[in-house]
Design a protein around this motif. Structure first.
Motif, PDB file in Angstrom:
ATOM      1  N   TYR A   5       0.107   3.273 -22.753  1.00 14.92           N
ATOM      2  CA  TYR A   5      -0.315   4.674 -22.643  1.00 14.92           C
ATOM      3  C   TYR A   5      -0.744   5.212 -24.005  1.00 14.92           C
ATOM      4  O   TYR A   5      -1.817   5.806 -24.149  1.00 14.92           O
ATOM      5  CB  TYR A   5       0.849   5.470 -22.057  1.00 14.92           C
ATOM      6  N   CYS A   8      -3.900   3.457 -25.289  1.00 19.39           N
ATOM      7  CA  CYS A   8      -5.077   3.943 -24.558  1.00 19.39           C
ATOM      8  C   CYS A   8      -5.572   5.255 -25.148  1.00 19.39           C
ATOM      9  O   CYS A   8      -6.776   5.421 -25.388  1.00 19.39           O
ATOM     10  CB  CYS A   8      -4.737   4.102 -23.092  1.00 19.39           C
ATOM     11  N   THR A  56      -7.818  -2.520 -21.420  1.00 19.98           N
ATOM     12  CA  THR A  56      -8.366  -2.398 -20.065  1.00 19.98           C
ATOM     13  C   THR A  56      -7.537  -3.203 -19.071  1.00 19.98           C
ATOM     14  O   THR A  56      -7.183  -2.708 -17.996  1.00 19.98           O
ATOM     15  CB  THR A  56      -9.833  -2.871 -20.033  1.00 19.98           C
ATOM     16  N   LEU A  59      -4.098  -1.531 -18.639  1.00 20.81           N
ATOM     17  CA  LEU A  59      -4.169  -0.334 -17.793  1.00 20.81           C
ATOM     18  C   LEU A  59      -4.362  -0.687 -16.328  1.00 20.81           C
ATOM     19  O   LEU A  59      -3.911   0.031 -15.440  1.00 20.81           O
ATOM     20  CB  LEU A  59      -5.299   0.589 -18.256  1.00 20.81           C
ATOM     21  N   ALA A  60      -5.045  -1.800 -16.072  1.00 16.95           N
ATOM     22  CA  ALA A  60      -5.262  -2.206 -14.689  1.00 16.95           C
ATOM     23  C   ALA A  60      -3.972  -2.687 -14.036  1.00 16.95           C
ATOM     24  O   ALA A  60      -3.712  -2.393 -12.864  1.00 16.95           O
ATOM     25  CB  ALA A  60      -6.322  -3.304 -14.623  1.00 16.95           C
ATOM     26  N   PRO A  63       0.036   0.486 -15.051  1.00 16.53           N
ATOM     27  CA  PRO A  63      -0.270   1.915 -15.221  1.00 16.53           C
ATOM     28  C   PRO A  63       0.990   2.722 -15.539  1.00 16.53           C
ATOM     29  O   PRO A  63       2.104   2.207 -15.523  1.00 16.53           O
ATOM     30  CB  PRO A  63      -0.858   2.309 -13.868  1.00 16.53           C
ATOM     31  N   LEU A  71      -4.227  -0.499 -10.535  1.00 19.54           N
ATOM     32  CA  LEU A  71      -5.278   0.494 -10.769  1.00 19.54           C
ATOM     33  C   LEU A  71      -4.773   1.937 -10.692  1.00 19.54           C
ATOM     34  O   LEU A  71      -5.463   2.818 -10.187  1.00 19.54           O
ATOM     35  CB  LEU A  71      -6.447   0.308  -9.792  1.00 19.54           C
ATOM     36  N   ASP A  73      -4.212   3.921 -13.309  1.00 18.57           N
ATOM     37  CA  ASP A  73      -4.923   4.685 -14.338  1.00 18.57           C
ATOM     38  C   ASP A  73      -6.399   4.296 -14.330  1.00 18.57           C
ATOM     39  O   ASP A  73      -6.944   3.816 -15.316  1.00 18.57           O
ATOM     40  CB  ASP A  73      -4.323   4.413 -15.713  1.00 18.57           C
ATOM     41  N   MET A  77      -8.973   3.676 -17.572  1.00 15.82           N
ATOM     42  CA  MET A  77      -9.327   2.260 -17.661  1.00 15.82           C
ATOM     43  C   MET A  77     -10.845   2.082 -17.678  1.00 15.82           C
ATOM     44  O   MET A  77     -11.380   1.313 -18.492  1.00 15.82           O
ATOM     45  CB  MET A  77      -8.743   1.485 -16.490  1.00 15.82           C
ATOM     46  N   PHE A  81     -13.035   0.654 -20.788  1.00 18.08           N
ATOM     47  CA  PHE A  81     -13.940  -0.472 -20.573  1.00 18.08           C
ATOM     48  C   PHE A  81     -15.372  -0.127 -20.988  1.00 18.08           C
ATOM     49  O   PHE A  81     -16.055  -0.945 -21.606  1.00 18.08           O
ATOM     50  CB  PHE A  81     -13.898  -0.907 -19.104  1.00 18.08           C
TER      51      PHE A  81
END
Length: 140
Positions: A5, A8, A56, A59-60, A63, A71, A73, A77, A81
């Motif tokens: 988090y 990101c 990426t 985050l996939a 989350p 998925l 987030d 994400m 990307f």
């Protein structure tokens, strides 16, 4: 995972700084320094591209807590990307890779972000701020 988090949000804000460096570089010289470092140091380009791919994927599959397992987030994400693709486009353009006749996804994303740097920069900043203030609102 709280580490993903924070990474990101940091990556999104760093991408915002690169995107807004042309518009606000004279007001904030740090933005021009970041852009210069990106253009001159190949190791920084590699680190940003590799970090974007890893964030990426993280985050996939991992989350924030209230989100679904896969998925959760999606919006951050996709934004991370697209920033990664833009960094890759900038890196390949900087070293002078020949353009093919077909336009790839990388070229399309890079050209779109080049034409709309300011708007995409503010969109990325908005996503980072919303993701920081209320991560539950980002769930899809």
């Amino acid at each position: 995972m709280i580490q993903v988090y924070l990474l990101c949000i940091a990556y999104l804000l760093l991408g915002t700084a690169f995107l807004l460096s042309d518009t606000y570089g004279l007001t904030f010289p740090l933005l021009l320094s970041l852009r210069y470092a990106f253009r001159t140091h190949a190791s920084l380009r590699r680190i940003l591209i590799l970090a974007g791919l890893l964030i990426t994927l993280a985050l996939a599959f991992f989350p924030m807590d209230p989100g679904p397992w896969l998925l959760g987030d999606l919006v951050p994400m996709l934004n991370v990307f697209s920033l990664t693709l833009w960094f890759l486009y900038q890196a390949l353009r900087g070293i002078g890779v020949k353009q093919e006749e077909q336009q790839t996804v990388l070229d399309a994303t890079g050209l779109y972000m080049e034409r709309n740097k300011r708007n995409v920069g503010f969109l990325t900043m908005g996503i980072a701020i919303i993701h920081f203030i209320a991560p539950q609102l980002v769930l899809l």
